[in-house]
Design a protein around this motif. Structure first.
Motif, PDB file in Angstrom:
ATOM      1  N   GLU A 190      -2.478  10.946   2.418  1.00 57.07           N
ATOM      2  CA  GLU A 190      -1.574  11.399   1.362  1.00 57.07           C
ATOM      3  C   GLU A 190      -0.638  10.268   0.954  1.00 57.07           C
ATOM      4  N   VAL A 191      -0.219  10.297  -0.306  1.00 56.40           N
ATOM      5  CA  VAL A 191       0.683   9.259  -0.813  1.00 56.40           C
ATOM      6  C   VAL A 191       1.946   9.192   0.044  1.00 56.40           C
ATOM      7  N   LEU A 192       2.276   7.979   0.506  1.00 57.21           N
ATOM      8  CA  LEU A 192       3.502   7.719   1.282  1.00 57.21           C
ATOM      9  C   LEU A 192       3.604   8.658   2.489  1.00 57.21           C
ATOM     10  N   ASP A 223      -2.142  -1.292  -4.150  1.00 57.76           N
ATOM     11  CA  ASP A 223      -3.289  -0.375  -4.234  1.00 57.76           C
ATOM     12  C   ASP A 223      -3.153   0.624  -5.377  1.00 57.76           C
ATOM     13  N   LEU A 224      -1.942   1.070  -5.676  1.00 57.57           N
ATOM     14  CA  LEU A 224      -1.743   2.029  -6.761  1.00 57.57           C
ATOM     15  C   LEU A 224      -2.133   1.427  -8.107  1.00 57.57           C
ATOM     16  N   SER A 225      -1.767   0.164  -8.345  1.00 60.85           N
ATOM     17  CA  SER A 225      -2.133  -0.494  -9.607  1.00 60.85           C
ATOM     18  C   SER A 225      -3.641  -0.647  -9.721  1.00 60.85           C
ATOM     19  N   HIS A 226      -4.292  -0.995  -8.612  1.00 63.58           N
ATOM     20  CA  HIS A 226      -5.749  -1.121  -8.599  1.00 63.58           C
ATOM     21  C   HIS A 226      -6.394   0.237  -8.875  1.00 63.58           C
ATOM     22  N   GLN A 274       0.840  -1.195   0.000  1.00 60.79           N
ATOM     23  CA  GLN A 274       0.000   0.000   0.000  1.00 60.79           C
ATOM     24  C   GLN A 274       0.875   1.246   0.000  1.00 60.79           C
ATOM     25  N   VAL A 275       0.580   2.146  -0.929  1.00 57.37           N
ATOM     26  CA  VAL A 275       1.311   3.417  -1.014  1.00 57.37           C
ATOM     27  C   VAL A 275       0.370   4.618  -0.997  1.00 57.37           C
ATOM     28  N   LEU A 276      -0.937   4.372  -1.145  1.00 59.34           N
ATOM     29  CA  LEU A 276      -1.911   5.472  -1.171  1.00 59.34           C
ATOM     30  C   LEU A 276      -2.316   5.831   0.253  1.00 59.34           C
ATOM     31  N   GLY A 277      -1.352   6.355   0.968  1.00 56.64           N
ATOM     32  CA  GLY A 277      -1.445   6.608   2.398  1.00 56.64           C
ATOM     33  C   GLY A 277      -0.108   6.197   2.998  1.00 56.64           C
ATOM     34  N   LEU A 294      12.033   1.116  -0.494  1.00 55.40           N
ATOM     35  CA  LEU A 294      10.899   0.274  -0.874  1.00 55.40           C
ATOM     36  C   LEU A 294       9.791   1.123  -1.511  1.00 55.40           C
ATOM     37  N   ALA A 295       9.556   2.309  -0.978  1.00 57.66           N
ATOM     38  CA  ALA A 295       8.545   3.205  -1.549  1.00 57.66           C
ATOM     39  C   ALA A 295       8.886   3.563  -2.991  1.00 57.66           C
TER      40      ALA A 295
END
Length: 272
Positions: free
Chosen positions: A143-145, A106-109, A4-7, A29-30
């Motif tokens: 927020e992203v990351l 989550d970003l790909s989804h 998960q990166v959307l947060g 990793l991010a």
């Protein structure tokens, strides 16, 4: 494992987060996850982590970070070994790559749903636009990351994703206003237009939702706040379409109850 990166950054398996603890390892990793399934060069990794001023030991330090990330991921039940982790975090020719299916990131989804929503927009299917975009927006946890200070490569990508999310929200609101959902949007539009006081499109959508909810005075107040803010911050007037919406609200134009006067979706391009 779900990434998960959307947060806040997360690597979840069976409800447990298997992120490495060290900040630099999380940062690395991010970077890899925002470029999932694509090789990221060691030079790019070092520029991101040390902002163009890597120490003499940067390359072996980077290799150590990669090992530590793999060890963290290997502790998860879905991997269970360092060998399996190497199949997910792959070493290439002077590069590294995270290999993950769309459903596990989550970003790909989100990107897939964004495309699906845009197809619905082209088809003029507002109900599908609303449904798909709301599913996409529900993937965001902040927020992203959040909690990671981006370097030069991540910074541009994070800003772009935040702009994409805001644009999706505006397009979702527009579809929902056409569907007559102005009452349901009042709280959300009010909060967002206050958070983005220079965004004319959000203010216009908020004005329309307020007017349709029988709150004409508040709709006019929203316009005057926008005019003051634009004048103070940028020395300009609201664009023509927003001024036309203001005039329509003043006279109670009956079209406001059935149409999006002036094409609110087009407000990103300022009129003369």
């Amino acid at each position: 494992m779900e990434f998960q990166v959307l947060g806040p950054l997360a690597a979840i398996d069976h409800g447990v987060d298997y992120l490495p603890t060290a900040p630099k390892q999380r940062h690395l990793l991010a970077l890899l996850l925002l470029n999932a399934n694509l090789p990221v060069s060691t030079d790019t990794c070092m520029e991101e982590l040390w902002e163009g001023d890597p120490p003499p030991s940067a390359l072996p330090t980077l290799q150590t970070y990669i090992l530590q990330i793999r060890r963290s991921l290997a502790r998860s039940p879905s991997m269970g070994s360092l060998r399996a982790a190497r199949q997910v975090l792959v070493t290439g020719s002077r590069s590294y790559r995270i290999v993950t299916p769309e459903v596990s990131l989550d970003l790909s989804h989100f990107t897939s749903l964004l495309h699906e929503g845009r197809v619905a927009q082209r088809d003029g299917d507002d109900r599908s636009v609303s449904s798909v975009f709301r599913r996409a927006l529900a993937l965001w946890r902040g927020e992203v990351l959040a909690g990671i200070t981006p370097g030069p490569h991540l910074h541009e990508r994070v800003d772009s994703l935040m702009e994409t999310r805001l644009g999706m929200l505006e397009q979702c609101f527009e579809a929902e206003l056409r569907l007559g959902l102005h009452h349901q949007l009042l709280s959300e539009l009010g909060a967002l237009s206050a958070r983005h006081p220079l965004n004319e499109n959000l203010t216009a959508q908020n004005m329309l939702a307020l007017y349709r909810s029988g709150r004409q005075v508040e709709a006019l107040d929203a316009f005057h706040r926008l005019r003051r803010t634009l004048g103070h911050e940028l020395g300009i007037e609201p664009c023509l379409r927003v001024r036309q919406l203001h005039e329509a609200i003043l006279v109670g134009d009956p079209r406001l109850d059935t149409e999006l006067i002036g094409g609110l979706a087009l407000l990103r391009e300022r009129a003369g």
